[in-house]
Design a protein around this motif. Structure first.
Motif, PDB file in Angstrom:
ATOM      1  N   PHE A  28       0.794  -1.218   0.000  1.00  0.00           N
ATOM      2  CA  PHE A  28       0.000   0.000   0.000  1.00  0.00           C
ATOM      3  C   PHE A  28       0.834   1.280   0.000  1.00  0.00           C
ATOM      4  N   VAL A  29       2.139   1.153   0.263  1.00  0.00           N
ATOM      5  CA  VAL A  29       2.993   2.335   0.188  1.00  0.00           C
ATOM      6  C   VAL A  29       3.905   2.233  -1.029  1.00  0.00           C
ATOM      7  N   ARG A  30       4.874   1.323  -0.989  1.00  0.00           N
ATOM      8  CA  ARG A  30       5.778   1.215  -2.136  1.00  0.00           C
ATOM      9  C   ARG A  30       5.039   0.801  -3.397  1.00  0.00           C
ATOM     10  N   GLY A  31       4.031  -0.059  -3.251  1.00  0.00           N
ATOM     11  CA  GLY A  31       3.284  -0.499  -4.420  1.00  0.00           C
ATOM     12  C   GLY A  31       2.564   0.626  -5.137  1.00  0.00           C
ATOM     13  N   ARG A  32       2.231   1.707  -4.414  1.00  0.00           N
ATOM     14  CA  ARG A  32       1.530   2.839  -5.012  1.00  0.00           C
ATOM     15  C   ARG A  32       2.457   3.994  -5.363  1.00  0.00           C
ATOM     16  N   ILE A  33       3.560   4.121  -4.635  1.00  0.00           N
ATOM     17  CA  ILE A  33       4.464   5.245  -4.853  1.00  0.00           C
ATOM     18  C   ILE A  33       5.486   4.958  -5.944  1.00  0.00           C
ATOM     19  N   VAL A  34       6.024   3.759  -5.946  1.00  0.00           N
ATOM     20  CA  VAL A  34       7.072   3.415  -6.908  1.00  0.00           C
ATOM     21  C   VAL A  34       6.457   3.122  -8.279  1.00  0.00           C
ATOM     22  N   VAL A  35       7.019   3.767  -9.306  1.00  0.00           N
ATOM     23  CA  VAL A  35       6.585   3.540 -10.685  1.00  0.00           C
ATOM     24  C   VAL A  35       7.721   2.833 -11.412  1.00  0.00           C
ATOM     25  N   PRO A  36       7.631   1.518 -11.610  1.00  0.00           N
ATOM     26  CA  PRO A  36       8.721   0.781 -12.256  1.00  0.00           C
ATOM     27  C   PRO A  36       9.066   1.370 -13.626  1.00  0.00           C
ATOM     28  N   GLY A  37      10.359   1.591 -13.830  1.00  0.00           N
ATOM     29  CA  GLY A  37      10.813   2.091 -15.116  1.00  0.00           C
ATOM     30  C   GLY A  37      10.685   3.587 -15.299  1.00  0.00           C
ATOM     31  N   ASP A  38      10.194   4.303 -14.301  1.00  0.00           N
ATOM     32  CA  ASP A  38      10.027   5.753 -14.412  1.00  0.00           C
ATOM     33  C   ASP A  38      10.589   6.403 -13.149  1.00  0.00           C
ATOM     34  N   ALA A  39      11.886   6.721 -13.196  1.00  0.00           N
ATOM     35  CA  ALA A  39      12.562   7.273 -12.023  1.00  0.00           C
ATOM     36  C   ALA A  39      12.003   8.636 -11.638  1.00  0.00           C
ATOM     37  N   ALA A  40      11.683   9.462 -12.635  1.00  0.00           N
ATOM     38  CA  ALA A  40      11.177  10.805 -12.350  1.00  0.00           C
ATOM     39  C   ALA A  40       9.825  10.737 -11.638  1.00  0.00           C
ATOM     40  N   ALA A  41       8.950   9.851 -12.111  1.00  0.00           N
ATOM     41  CA  ALA A  41       7.632   9.708 -11.481  1.00  0.00           C
ATOM     42  C   ALA A  41       7.767   9.152 -10.067  1.00  0.00           C
ATOM     43  N   THR A  42       8.684   8.200  -9.883  1.00  0.00           N
ATOM     44  CA  THR A  42       8.914   7.645  -8.547  1.00  0.00           C
ATOM     45  C   THR A  42       9.385   8.728  -7.590  1.00  0.00           C
ATOM     46  N   ALA A  43      10.351   9.543  -8.034  1.00  0.00           N
ATOM     47  CA  ALA A  43      10.863  10.621  -7.189  1.00  0.00           C
ATOM     48  C   ALA A  43       9.763  11.625  -6.853  1.00  0.00           C
ATOM     49  N   ALA A  44       8.938  11.949  -7.842  1.00  0.00           N
ATOM     50  CA  ALA A  44       7.842  12.898  -7.621  1.00  0.00           C
ATOM     51  C   ALA A  44       6.843  12.355  -6.605  1.00  0.00           C
ATOM     52  N   HIS A  45       6.534  11.070  -6.707  1.00  0.00           N
ATOM     53  CA  HIS A  45       5.597  10.456  -5.765  1.00  0.00           C
ATOM     54  C   HIS A  45       6.174  10.426  -4.353  1.00  0.00           C
ATOM     55  N   ILE A  46       7.473  10.161  -4.253  1.00  0.00           N
ATOM     56  CA  ILE A  46       8.106  10.138  -2.936  1.00  0.00           C
ATOM     57  C   ILE A  46       8.051  11.520  -2.294  1.00  0.00           C
ATOM     58  N   ARG A  47       8.337  12.561  -3.090  1.00  0.00           N
ATOM     59  CA  ARG A  47       8.274  13.934  -2.558  1.00  0.00           C
ATOM     60  C   ARG A  47       6.847  14.294  -2.151  1.00  0.00           C
ATOM     61  N   GLU A  48       5.885  13.835  -2.929  1.00  0.00           N
ATOM     62  CA  GLU A  48       4.495  14.150  -2.651  1.00  0.00           C
ATOM     63  C   GLU A  48       3.981  13.434  -1.408  1.00  0.00           C
ATOM     64  N   HIS A  49       4.534  12.234  -1.153  1.00  0.00           N
ATOM     65  CA  HIS A  49       4.076  11.427  -0.013  1.00  0.00           C
ATOM     66  C   HIS A  49       5.247  11.103   0.909  1.00  0.00           C
ATOM     67  N   THR A  50       6.042  12.110   1.228  1.00  0.00           N
ATOM     68  CA  THR A  50       7.252  11.890   2.031  1.00  0.00           C
ATOM     69  C   THR A  50       6.938  11.264   3.384  1.00  0.00           C
ATOM     70  N   ALA A  51       5.924  11.788   4.062  1.00  0.00           N
ATOM     71  CA  ALA A  51       5.587  11.267   5.393  1.00  0.00           C
ATOM     72  C   ALA A  51       5.180   9.798   5.315  1.00  0.00           C
ATOM     73  N   LEU A  52       4.403   9.453   4.297  1.00  0.00           N
ATOM     74  CA  LEU A  52       3.966   8.065   4.142  1.00  0.00           C
ATOM     75  C   LEU A  52       5.151   7.159   3.828  1.00  0.00           C
ATOM     76  N   PHE A  53       6.073   7.661   3.004  1.00  0.00           N
ATOM     77  CA  PHE A  53       7.249   6.871   2.636  1.00  0.00           C
ATOM     78  C   PHE A  53       8.143   6.650   3.854  1.00  0.00           C
ATOM     79  N   ARG A  54       8.254   7.674   4.709  1.00  0.00           N
ATOM     80  CA  ARG A  54       9.014   7.514   5.953  1.00  0.00           C
ATOM     81  C   ARG A  54       8.320   6.520   6.882  1.00  0.00           C
ATOM     82  N   ALA A  55       7.001   6.602   6.924  1.00  0.00           N
ATOM     83  CA  ALA A  55       6.234   5.690   7.780  1.00  0.00           C
ATOM     84  C   ALA A  55       6.452   4.236   7.362  1.00  0.00           C
ATOM     85  N   ALA A  56       6.549   3.994   6.049  1.00  0.00           N
ATOM     86  CA  ALA A  56       6.792   2.641   5.559  1.00  0.00           C
ATOM     87  C   ALA A  56       8.131   2.119   6.059  1.00  0.00           C
ATOM     88  N   LEU A  57       9.124   3.006   6.139  1.00  0.00           N
ATOM     89  CA  LEU A  57      10.436   2.613   6.662  1.00  0.00           C
ATOM     90  C   LEU A  57      10.326   2.194   8.129  1.00  0.00           C
TER      91      LEU A  57
END
Length: 214
Positions: A28-57
């Motif tokens: 529910f976190v990496r599966g929605r934030i990470v875009v395989p094959g699209d580094a720019a989209a992955t980075a954008a999603h991480i910035r947009e959901h930074t708190a959620l990405f930290r929570a997953a850690l």
């Protein structure tokens, strides 16, 4: 000294935390934030959901600690049935825990690259490495179910059918590593084995003491 039923319930609750925390962080976190094959989209999603990405850690750190706890409690519960099998299960668990812990550095590196790194494309790279590390951990996560299933089958503390389901779960996790069209079926088999173990442990329906063997 805690009773066998008490140990079973402790293991069950720890295993449930592993399933909830690990499943949420991965699906529910990496599966929605990470875009395989699209580094720019992955980075954008991480910035947009930074708190959620930290929570997953953080959730994965909890997951890892509880998973090791499950192995230790089940060792205490099931080792009288077979010290060798119990040790094998504990070793597989420990290796999986070590790989998962080391792999979280890639999760953190992706977060750092996306939010303050000189090249946001590195976020996609680190998450690609994380995905491969996750598969390595899955190998040992699956292997731990084999001696665990054999222990359950041999101990008589739980129905032998649950031991069989655990062995099937091992085959499911290992089969999924092949990434064939049957992978979803393999994961269902793997989940079924673990759900059976967790449910029985939480119920604390331990039948009788295991016989001491080598």
């Amino acid at each position: 000294m805690m009773s066998q039923r008490g140990l079973a319930r402790v293991a069950g609750w720890l295993y449930l935390v592993v399933a909830v925390c690990g499943g949420y962080a991965q699906m529910f976190v990496r599966g929605r934030i990470v875009v395989p094959g699209d580094a720019a989209a992955t980075a954008a999603h991480i910035r947009e959901h930074t708190a959620l990405f930290r929570a997953a850690l953080v959730l994965d750190l909890v997951n890892i600690g509880c998973f090791l706890g499950v192995a230790l409690v089940l060792y205490a519960l099931l080792s009288p049935a077979s010290r060798w099998l119990a040790t094998s299960a504990l070793v597989c668990n420990a290796v999986a825990v070590a790989v998962m812990a080391a792999n979280l550095l890639n999760h953190y590196a992706a977060l750092a690259a996306a939010t303050r790194g000189p090249d946001e494309r590195l976020a996609g790279f680190y998450m690609d490495v994380f995905a491969q590390g996750y598969l390595v951990a899955q190998l040992f996560f699956g292997l731990w179910l084999l001696p665990l299933g054999l222990l359950i089958y041999r101990s008589g503390l739980m129905p032998r059918a649950i031991g069989v389901l655990s062995v099937v779960g091992c085959a499911g996790y290992l089969g999924d590593l092949l990434r064939t069209p049957a992978s979803p079926v393999m994961l269902v088999l793997a989940a079924g084995g673990e759900i059976a173990v967790v449910a029985w442990l939480l119920a604390g329906r331990i039948s009788r003491p295991a016989a001491v063997t080598a």
